[in-house]
Design a protein around this motif. Structure first.
Motif, PDB file in Angstrom:
ATOM      1  N   ALA A 286      40.817  38.976  52.942  1.00 38.41           N
ATOM      2  CA  ALA A 286      40.619  40.415  53.125  1.00 38.41           C
ATOM      3  C   ALA A 286      40.928  41.233  51.881  1.00 38.41           C
ATOM      4  CB  ALA A 286      41.485  40.922  54.276  1.00 38.41           C
ATOM      5  N   VAL A 287      41.654  40.649  50.923  1.00 37.65           N
ATOM      6  CA  VAL A 287      41.975  41.361  49.692  1.00 37.65           C
ATOM      7  C   VAL A 287      41.882  40.368  48.533  1.00 37.65           C
ATOM      8  CG1 VAL A 287      44.478  40.970  49.816  1.00 37.65           C
ATOM      9  CG2 VAL A 287      43.595  42.987  48.618  1.00 37.65           C
ATOM     10  N   ALA A 288      41.397  40.818  47.413  1.00 41.85           N
ATOM     11  CA  ALA A 288      41.161  39.927  46.273  1.00 41.85           C
ATOM     12  C   ALA A 288      42.421  39.175  45.885  1.00 41.85           C
ATOM     13  CB  ALA A 288      40.641  40.727  45.082  1.00 41.85           C
ATOM     14  N   SER A 289      42.262  37.873  45.643  1.00 43.25           N
ATOM     15  CA  SER A 289      43.418  37.022  45.342  1.00 43.25           C
ATOM     16  C   SER A 289      43.461  36.594  43.882  1.00 43.25           C
ATOM     17  CB  SER A 289      43.404  35.784  46.243  1.00 43.25           C
ATOM     18  OG  SER A 289      42.206  35.039  46.076  1.00 43.25           O
ATOM     19  N   ASP A 290      42.626  37.231  43.026  1.00 44.80           N
ATOM     20  CA  ASP A 290      42.702  36.849  41.613  1.00 44.80           C
ATOM     21  C   ASP A 290      43.942  37.411  40.909  1.00 44.80           C
ATOM     22  OD1 ASP A 290      41.345  39.275  42.044  1.00 44.80           O
ATOM     23  OD2 ASP A 290      40.274  39.179  40.148  1.00 44.80           O
ATOM     24  N   PRO A 291      44.504  38.572  41.307  1.00 46.39           N
ATOM     25  CA  PRO A 291      45.793  38.946  40.717  1.00 46.39           C
ATOM     26  C   PRO A 291      46.912  38.058  41.260  1.00 46.39           C
ATOM     27  CG  PRO A 291      44.646  40.864  41.641  1.00 46.39           C
ATOM     28  CD  PRO A 291      43.963  39.637  42.167  1.00 46.39           C
ATOM     29  N   ALA A 292      48.039  38.078  40.583  1.00 45.09           N
ATOM     30  CA  ALA A 292      49.209  37.352  41.082  1.00 45.09           C
ATOM     31  C   ALA A 292      49.571  37.860  42.469  1.00 45.09           C
ATOM     32  CB  ALA A 292      50.380  37.528  40.129  1.00 45.09           C
ATOM     33  N   MET A 293      50.102  36.969  43.309  1.00 47.35           N
ATOM     34  CA  MET A 293      50.337  37.304  44.716  1.00 47.35           C
ATOM     35  C   MET A 293      51.141  38.596  44.875  1.00 47.35           C
ATOM     36  SD  MET A 293      52.131  35.068  47.725  1.00 47.35           S
ATOM     37  CE  MET A 293      53.720  35.091  46.887  1.00 47.35           C
ATOM     38  N   GLU A 294      52.199  38.748  44.086  1.00 50.10           N
ATOM     39  CA  GLU A 294      53.066  39.911  44.261  1.00 50.10           C
ATOM     40  C   GLU A 294      52.387  41.205  43.811  1.00 50.10           C
ATOM     41  OE1 GLU A 294      54.191  37.874  40.336  1.00 50.10           O
ATOM     42  OE2 GLU A 294      53.653  37.303  42.396  1.00 50.10           O
TER      43      GLU A 294
END
Length: 371
Positions: A286-294
């Protein structure tokens, strides 16, 4: 919550769900036009949102030239009435056949594609000639990102000459993407963009000296478009993208760009696994996961939230205020990267002045529509 994100009734909005705040989109578009001064100089990239309705808003503001990365995006643009499209992606394999199909289906649309290698140029020319049509080709330049393109120089001149001499192809100008220029300091970014432009303008002048037409320079990205817009050259078409919806990541990278996030994800608490934790229905589907998780999103109403676990359908966050939330409570999340977030949602809920006013399909999220 900021008043601009007010939703009077969320009871029928399924979560996780992408919410488009239409008033903010319109404000972002107006700011985009103000920065460039003349909407005819704009060629915004639709990959950020992939929605016909946003394209229609842009057309109503006099933004007639548009940019895409995929054939579904180009098809969406053409179906919405756009007559001038840059498909900024080097064509190989079946995409060459799709280019022929596109030209046949929309013969009145000016379609420019990009190239940086002789082999696909030959293949594209042969396919167009066999179909009895032509296509415009932009020479893709490498400005320092080292992803695609040729560095300005003799090899670039030779390839542009090849495009111009290949039956079925029309040399249509230069594609200049500088996604590597994301310096937070504006003066540093400006210096880097101007260095790119100096190399490109020299190449353009050399091509013209050798008798080759360079009708356009499709230039820039969200962070550099104000700088390209400030350059007094009629051939430049500037290409913002993310600022239409904006996000956390670009807000931090480019503090000089005064856009407002207009695409947020409504999420609900589904569990309280600990005294300092809440679990949301906001997985990486549901939300982009290319940035770091935090750093994948921010919560305006829970600024201390720190993501500690994310799976396909869950996001667990730690917060000193976790005890204030119960299952069913709602939060709005601002994605760090809105472009791939949009592509995760089949449709969006549209809000204006606090009211749900529409639902829009994310029309070009698929790899194939009809061509």
């Amino acid at each position: 919550m900021d008043a601009c994100y007010q939703i009077d009734d969320t009871s029928q909005i399924i979560s996780p769900g992408l919410i488009i705040f239409k008033d903010l989109v319109e404000d972002n578009l107006q700011k985009m036009v103000e920065i460039v001064g003349d909407p005819t100089r704009l060629r915004p990239h639709c990959k950020t949102h992939k929605m016909r309705e946003i394209i229609a808003l842009e057309l109503s503001m006099g933004i007639e030239k548009h940019k895409a990365a995929t054939f579904p995006e180009a098809e969406m643009l053409a179906d919405t009435g756009v007559k001038n499209i840059s498909l900024a992606y080097n064509l190989v394999g079946p995409n060459i056949t799709r280019a022929v199909e596109f030209r046949k289906r929309w013969p009145d649309v000016s379609l420019q594609v990009t190239a940086d290698h002789p082999r696909p140029i030959v293949q594209l020319g042969e396919a167009m000639t066999a179909a009895g049509t032509e296509i415009e080709v932009l020479l893709d330049l490498n400005t320092g990102q080292n992803r695609t393109g040729l560095e300005p120089g003799e090899t670039a001149v030779e390839l542009y000459q090849m495009i111009a001499n290949t039956p079925g192809l029309i040399a249509a100008g230069l594609h200049v993407y500088d996604g590597q220029n994301h310096q937070i300091d504006f003066q540093e970014r400006e210096a880097a963009v101007k260095a790119v432009w100096n190399n490109v303008s020299r190449l353009r002048d050399q091509l013209i000296t050798e008798g080759l037409a360079v009708p356009r320079i499709v230039a820039g990205a969200t962070g550099s478009f104000p700088i390209f817009a400030s350059i007094d050259d009629p051939d430049i078409e500037v290409c913002p993208g993310t600022c239409v919806l904006h996000d956390v990541g670009y807000g931090e990278l480019f503090p000089d760009l005064k856009f407002t996030p207009a695409g947020l994800v409504l999420t609900r608490v589904i569990s309280r696994p600990g005294s300092d934790r809440i679990t949301l229905d906001l997985g990486y589907k549901a939300v982009a996961s290319d940035p770091a998780m935090e750093n994948r999103c921010q919560f305006p109403d829970l600024p201390d939230a720190k993501a500690v676990l994310q799976n396909e359908e869950h996001l667990v966050v730690m917060s000193a205020r976790a005890n204030e939330f119960q299952p069913g409570d709602e939060l709005l999340a601002i994605p760090r990267h809105i472009c791939p977030t949009s592509a995760l949602h089949k449709s969006v809920t549209v809000v204006s002045e606090g009211q749900v006013v529409d639902h829009w399909n994310v029309a070009a999220r698929d790899r194939f529509l009809s061509v």
